[in-house]
Design a protein around this motif. Structure first.
Motif, PDB file in Angstrom:
ATOM      1  N   PHE A 289       0.819  -1.240  -0.028  1.00 46.10           N
ATOM      2  CA  PHE A 289       0.054  -0.110   0.054  1.00 46.10           C
ATOM      3  C   PHE A 289       0.966   1.342  -0.091  1.00 46.10           C
ATOM      4  CE2 PHE A 289      -2.918  -3.191   1.664  1.00 46.10           C
ATOM      5  CZ  PHE A 289      -4.186  -2.752   0.932  1.00 46.10           C
ATOM      6  N   TYR A 290       2.214   1.151  -0.154  1.00 42.51           N
ATOM      7  CA  TYR A 290       3.078   2.468  -0.149  1.00 42.51           C
ATOM      8  C   TYR A 290       2.595   3.225  -1.298  1.00 42.51           C
ATOM      9  CZ  TYR A 290       7.369   4.925  -0.920  1.00 42.51           C
ATOM     10  OH  TYR A 290       8.359   6.125  -1.097  1.00 42.51           O
ATOM     11  N   ALA A 291       2.682   2.928  -2.320  1.00 48.77           N
ATOM     12  CA  ALA A 291       2.130   3.725  -3.601  1.00 48.77           C
ATOM     13  C   ALA A 291       0.881   4.433  -3.099  1.00 48.77           C
ATOM     14  CB  ALA A 291       2.184   3.004  -4.857  1.00 48.77           C
ATOM     15  N   PHE A 292      -0.221   3.760  -2.683  1.00 46.83           N
ATOM     16  CA  PHE A 292      -1.421   4.178  -2.580  1.00 46.83           C
ATOM     17  C   PHE A 292      -1.279   5.234  -1.381  1.00 46.83           C
ATOM     18  CE2 PHE A 292      -5.318   4.248  -0.038  1.00 46.83           C
ATOM     19  CZ  PHE A 292      -6.340   4.750  -0.923  1.00 46.83           C
TER      20      PHE A 292
ATOM     21  N   GLN B 165       0.683   8.673  -2.444  1.00 41.33           N
ATOM     22  CA  GLN B 165       0.069   9.274  -3.437  1.00 41.33           C
ATOM     23  C   GLN B 165      -1.497   9.787  -2.828  1.00 41.33           C
ATOM     24  OE1 GLN B 165      -1.042   7.315  -6.994  1.00 41.33           O
ATOM     25  NE2 GLN B 165      -2.385   8.844  -7.745  1.00 41.33           N
ATOM     26  N   ASN B 166      -2.157   9.165  -2.252  1.00 37.56           N
ATOM     27  CA  ASN B 166      -3.546   9.463  -1.917  1.00 37.56           C
ATOM     28  C   ASN B 166      -3.660  10.135  -0.556  1.00 37.56           C
ATOM     29  OD1 ASN B 166      -5.165   8.324  -4.619  1.00 37.56           O
ATOM     30  ND2 ASN B 166      -4.116   6.752  -3.672  1.00 37.56           N
TER      31      ASN B 166
ATOM     32  N   LEU C 174     -10.292   5.099   3.411  1.00 37.51           N
ATOM     33  CA  LEU C 174      -8.954   4.467   2.946  1.00 37.51           C
ATOM     34  C   LEU C 174      -7.876   5.762   2.758  1.00 37.51           C
ATOM     35  CD1 LEU C 174      -9.470   1.702   0.333  1.00 37.51           C
ATOM     36  CD2 LEU C 174      -8.365   1.460   2.529  1.00 37.51           C
ATOM     37  N   ILE C 175      -8.288   6.881   2.937  1.00 43.04           N
ATOM     38  CA  ILE C 175      -7.390   8.015   2.720  1.00 43.04           C
ATOM     39  C   ILE C 175      -7.248   8.861   3.905  1.00 43.04           C
ATOM     40  CG2 ILE C 175      -7.645   8.238   0.198  1.00 43.04           C
ATOM     41  CD1 ILE C 175      -9.230  10.631   0.811  1.00 43.04           C
ATOM     42  N   ASP C 176      -7.598   8.214   4.948  1.00 46.13           N
ATOM     43  CA  ASP C 176      -7.624   8.772   6.339  1.00 46.13           C
ATOM     44  C   ASP C 176      -6.034   8.415   6.964  1.00 46.13           C
ATOM     45  OD1 ASP C 176      -8.031   9.554   9.183  1.00 46.13           O
ATOM     46  OD2 ASP C 176      -9.995   9.498   8.682  1.00 46.13           O
TER      47      ASP C 176
ATOM     48  N   LYS D 179      -1.981   4.919  10.520  1.00 38.62           N
ATOM     49  CA  LYS D 179      -1.394   4.872  11.630  1.00 38.62           C
ATOM     50  C   LYS D 179      -1.532   3.690  12.354  1.00 38.62           C
ATOM     51  CE  LYS D 179      -0.652   9.925  12.063  1.00 38.62           C
ATOM     52  NZ  LYS D 179      -1.120  11.136  12.874  1.00 38.62           N
ATOM     53  N   ASP D 180      -3.191   3.193  12.310  1.00 34.62           N
ATOM     54  CA  ASP D 180      -3.573   2.293  13.298  1.00 34.62           C
ATOM     55  C   ASP D 180      -3.118   0.915  12.594  1.00 34.62           C
ATOM     56  OD1 ASP D 180      -4.184   4.104  15.112  1.00 34.62           O
ATOM     57  OD2 ASP D 180      -6.613   3.915  14.316  1.00 34.62           O
ATOM     58  N   VAL D 181      -3.476   0.883  11.415  1.00 30.98           N
ATOM     59  CA  VAL D 181      -2.960  -0.219  10.521  1.00 30.98           C
ATOM     60  C   VAL D 181      -1.351  -0.801  10.528  1.00 30.98           C
ATOM     61  CG1 VAL D 181      -2.970  -1.431   8.166  1.00 30.98           C
ATOM     62  CG2 VAL D 181      -4.912  -0.243   8.971  1.00 30.98           C
ATOM     63  N   SER D 182      -0.771   0.309  10.339  1.00 35.75           N
ATOM     64  CA  SER D 182       0.900  -0.107  10.575  1.00 35.75           C
ATOM     65  C   SER D 182       1.113  -0.590  11.987  1.00 35.75           C
ATOM     66  CB  SER D 182       1.748   1.318  10.428  1.00 35.75           C
ATOM     67  OG  SER D 182       1.358   2.181  11.308  1.00 35.75           O
ATOM     68  N   LEU D 183       0.387   0.153  13.065  1.00 35.38           N
ATOM     69  CA  LEU D 183       1.051  -0.257  14.427  1.00 35.38           C
ATOM     70  C   LEU D 183       0.384  -1.937  14.664  1.00 35.38           C
ATOM     71  CD1 LEU D 183       2.256   0.020  17.256  1.00 35.38           C
ATOM     72  CD2 LEU D 183      -0.060   0.963  17.939  1.00 35.38           C
ATOM     73  N   MET D 184      -0.810  -1.994  14.284  1.00 39.01           N
ATOM     74  CA  MET D 184      -1.409  -3.335  14.319  1.00 39.01           C
ATOM     75  C   MET D 184      -0.885  -4.406  13.832  1.00 39.01           C
ATOM     76  SD  MET D 184      -5.207  -4.431  13.802  1.00 39.01           S
ATOM     77  CE  MET D 184      -5.282  -4.512  12.060  1.00 39.01           C
ATOM     78  N   PHE D 185      -0.558  -4.309  12.438  1.00 43.00           N
ATOM     79  CA  PHE D 185       0.076  -5.353  11.522  1.00 43.00           C
ATOM     80  C   PHE D 185       1.798  -5.591  12.110  1.00 43.00           C
ATOM     81  CE2 PHE D 185      -2.139  -6.500   7.682  1.00 43.00           C
ATOM     82  CZ  PHE D 185      -3.436  -6.133   8.182  1.00 43.00           C
ATOM     83  N   MET D 186       2.223  -4.599  12.426  1.00 38.84           N
ATOM     84  CA  MET D 186       3.695  -4.913  13.028  1.00 38.84           C
ATOM     85  C   MET D 186       3.829  -5.530  14.356  1.00 38.84           C
ATOM     86  SD  MET D 186       5.409  -4.133  10.196  1.00 38.84           S
ATOM     87  CE  MET D 186       6.906  -4.758  11.256  1.00 38.84           C
TER      88      MET D 186
END
Length: 489
Positions: free
Chosen positions: A47-50, A53-54, A195-197, A202-209
């Protein structure tokens, strides 16, 4: 007559005159999570590009160029970190430090990328995200080189190595089926901007990591008992290695040469197919939404193929399983090309269903071949120990990765060239609308023609890949005898 005899050390088992270093099933199951942990990070970086960009407002073209450059950087770091891995042997082991340090580096870098301050200038955002991307690749290579390298220490029993593929298939099917669903369907609707929030990411990156870190700890537990010198090749860690040994491996280790050719050509095709399938559903079947359902249902035959195929590979040997599954996939591809003009009719519900079933079966056979490549790298590492006495699984695995990434990186160019040939190089391809006949042929070439080329290259390469079941038994016996001589000296 083959006999199995348990000896005092539960980590080993004899078979004829060979003493195998065997792992417990739970150790294999846990260690495979090392690959799952790094795949979690790749889901996020997908999702880096998304995101850039967005959410950050950066240019798609520049971001795409950065991502391509990072893939080259990823390939460059492979041989360097593989060499460092083979030079390492600490009180904490050879592999565990790389797993832990690598995951911590990825944790920090991904957290930083998805917490990029919104008040930064455009130039600052480019610099900030790119620097952290560079750091991420270093951590990613630290941890992934262990996935390929540590198997040689975990078990050398040819009946056990395919089990890695079984667990890997299950874990990846669960991960890739759920990850995007959780982000886009479960979490995104809860945020004001969806999806552009920025807060979503921030929450997704913390949860997944956090998930990735927990999986890494479990994988460390899985390799813990085997991360000792006694399980490294000839049971010693005083073999001198130099960076130039990569040249010797490339010149003289025929199995890794052939495996790299086979796997990299298939990988190139696989990466291209993922891009081509979007056009297949959107512009041939004229139903973009169908792709998600197909992907979900296609995991069923893939998992079934893994269960059946891995059990079969344990009996006949990994090489034979790879070759036969590749042949099955190749024949299915020819069948798809022959029937697609008849079945790929958007208005014919039944015919499309038949086509999708054939595609799922072909994908299952191809995935079986792809999933057993990693255990084959461990066999190549054993061959290097047999050939030279060196235990260098890091160099073997990262050499494979380096060539694999370089070759597969051409997939994007091939897809672009095929689309340009069809006359759509500078044209927006609208989803769910028909395309001209040349574009249809281009899509078929991408999703079926390239895999055919890759499979043919694989089958030819396997003709010169000498590590069949009989050769591996000879290698294990020779290594065992040399270890015995060394221990008695």
């Amino acid at each position: 007559m083959n006999t199995n005899l348990n000896v005092t050390n539960s980590n080993v088992q004899t078979n004829r005159d060979i003493i195998y270093n065997r792992a417990k099933i739970w150790q294999i199951a846990l260690f495979v999570l090392n690959n799952t942990a790094t795949n979690v990070t790749m889901v996020l970086m997908g999702f880096y590009a998304f995101f850039t960009q967005n959410v950050l407002g950066l240019s798609a073209i520049i971001v795409g160029t950065i991502a391509t450059t990072m893939r080259i950087w990823d390939a460059v770091t492979d041989p360097i970190i593989g060499f460092l891995l083979d030079k390492t042997n600490t009180k904490f082991g050879k592999f565990r430090p790389f797993m832990l340090i690598g995951n911590i580096i990825m944790f920090l870098s991904i957290f930083a990328i998805f917490h990029t301050p919104l008040d930064y200038s455009v130039a600052q955002k480019y610099n900030y995200t790119t620097i952290w991307y560079v750091i991420f690749i270093i951590g990613y290579t630290f941890q992934t080189c262990v996935t390929k390298g540590a198997q040689a220490a975990l078990t050398n029993d040819p009946g056990q190595r395919p089990i890695f593929s079984l667990f890997d298939s299950i874990y990846n099917a669960i991960l890739f089926s759920l990850a995007t669903f959780i982000i886009t369907t479960v979490m995104a609707p809860k945020y004001p901007k969806k999806l552009i929030d920025p807060d979503l990411w921030k929450d997704v990156s913390l949860m997944f990591m956090i998930v990735s870190f927990v999986l890494t700890i479990l994988a460390i537990i899985g390799i813990w008992q085997k991360d000792r010198t006694e399980f490294f090749g000839l049971g010693k860690n005083n073999v001198k290695i130099k960076f130039k040994d990569y040249i010797d491996i490339l010149k003289n280790n025929r199995p890794i040469q052939m495996l790299t050719i086979a796997a990299s050509t298939d990988k190139l095709a696989l990466v291209a197919v993922r891009a081509g399938m979007v056009y297949f559903f959107a512009n041939i079947l004229l139903n973009s939404s169908l792709q998600g359902k197909y992907s979900l249902y296609a995991t069923v035959p893939t998992l079934l193929a893994s269960f059946v195929g891995v059990g079969w590979a344990r009996k006949v040997g990994i090489k034979k399983a790879f070759v036969v599954s590749t042949w099955i996939s190749l024949l299915m591809l020819f069948l798809l090309i022959a029937t697609a003009p008849i079945l790929a009719k958007p208005t014919w519900g039944t015919s499309v269903l038949i086509l999708l079933i054939l595609m799922a079966l072909q994908s299952a056979a191809a995935s079986l071949a792809g999933n057993i490549v990693i255990p084959m790298i461990a066999d190549c590492s054993d061959y290097e120990t047999y050939r030279t006495g060196r235990f260098i699984p890091g160099m073997m695995g990262t050499l494979f990765s380096f060539v694999d990434k370089v070759i597969s990186s051409f997939s994007t160019f091939i897809v672009g060239a095929a689309i340009a040939w069809a006359g759509y190089g500078n044209t927006k391809i609208v989803p769910n609308t028909p395309v001209n006949n040349k574009m249809t042929l281009a899509i078929y070439f991408i999703i079926w023609g390239l895999p055919i080329i890759g499979h043919i290259a694989s089958i030819i390469a396997m003709k010169f890949y000498i590590l069949d079941a009989q050769m591996m038994e000879k290698i294990k016996k020779a290594i065992h005898e040399r270890k015995q001589v060394g221990s008695e000296a």
